[in-house]
Design a protein around this motif. Structure first.
Motif, short mmCIF file in Angstrom:
data_model
loop_
_atom_site.label_atom_id
_atom_site.label_comp_id
_atom_site.label_asym_id
_atom_site.label_seq_id
_atom_site.Cartn_x
_atom_site.Cartn_y
_atom_site.Cartn_z
N TYR A 18 33.97 48.79 46.11
CA TYR A 18 33.56 49.53 47.29
C TYR A 18 34.36 49.22 48.56
N GLY A 19 35.33 48.30 48.49
CA GLY A 19 36.14 48.03 49.67
C GLY A 19 35.77 46.74 50.38
N GLU A 159 43.36 56.59 30.68
CA GLU A 159 42.07 56.14 30.17
C GLU A 159 41.60 54.90 30.91
N GLY A 160 40.48 55.01 31.63
CA GLY A 160 39.94 53.87 32.36
C GLY A 160 40.59 53.60 33.69
N VAL A 161 41.51 54.44 34.16
CA VAL A 161 42.18 54.22 35.44
C VAL A 161 42.02 55.48 36.30
N SER A 162 41.41 55.32 37.48
CA SER A 162 41.21 56.46 38.37
C SER A 162 41.59 56.09 39.81
N GLN A 199 40.87 54.14 46.84
CA GLN A 199 40.30 53.25 45.84
C GLN A 199 40.97 53.46 44.50
N VAL A 200 41.37 52.37 43.89
CA VAL A 200 41.91 52.42 42.52
C VAL A 200 40.97 51.62 41.64
#
Length: 201
Positions: A18-19, A159-162, A199-200
């Motif tokens: 969340y930062g 996959e699993g990375v946004s 956000q990564v």
């Protein structure tokens, strides 16, 4: 509260998700959004001292597009003389899903609050009429106007990375006046806050 879908609470450090400001925990308030089909929710209430309130939510989705609109209003003349309060809120959301990997959205809103200030009374003034305003406070008030525009871009890179980007702009204007028979204190403040959070995950 009529606009809240749910509230999520995360205890303890959550900066990774969340930062930087999430050092002790997170209270995440999720507002209502469009769902499959069309949904509408209306509320109204009334009470003494000319108190009225109501809200309307309309939202829905069709294919990759979802949209919602929320409008809310409250007003009361309250028990004291010159203690009127009025509040108006509006928020619109539009979201577009691009395939299975990306979503873009735009949210805009407006808030207005106007409050008369009846001031404080001495014991003698309360004994005479506890509803009266403070002598010399006829012009006391506070007004808050807020407008905002916020975008969102959410992309799944693998996959699993946004990656999520949230550009935003907030404008707030505060006006108030405090006075009595001996002094007068007007105040005006404008605040503009542009920004971008990323956000990564």
């Amino acid at each position: 509260l009529d606009h809240v879908e749910r509230i999520e609470v995360v205890r303890g450090p959550a900066s990774a998700a969340y930062g930087d400001h999430a050092m002790a925990g997170v209270i995440h308030i999720i507002t209502r959004s469009g769902e499959d089909g069309l949904r509408a929710i209306a509320r109204g209430e009334t009470g003494t001292y000319d108190t009225d309130a109501g809200s309307l939510f309309v939202g829905g989705s069709e294919g990759p597009v979802s949209a919602s609109l929320f409008i809310d209003g409250d007003k009361t003349h309250a028990f004291r003389d010159r203690a009127t309060f009025r509040s108006h809120d509006a928020e619109a959301k539009l979201q577009f899903r691009i395939g299975d990997r990306a979503t873009i959205g735009l949210t805009g809103g407006y808030t207005s609050q106007v409050r008369q200030r009846p001031g404080v009374l001495t014991k003698e003034e309360m004994a005479e009429d506890r509803r009266q305003e403070q002598p010399g406070s006829e012009d006391n008030f506070s007004k808050v106007r807020r407008r905002f525009l916020q975008g969102s871009i959410d992309v799944a890179l693998a996959e699993g990375v946004s990656v999520k980007l949230v550009p935003y702009y907030h404008h707030r204007r505060d006006r108030s006046e405090l006075s009595d028979p001996t002094y007068e204190l007007p105040s005006t403040e404008d605040t503009d806050v542009p920004g971008l959070t990323s956000q990564v995950q």
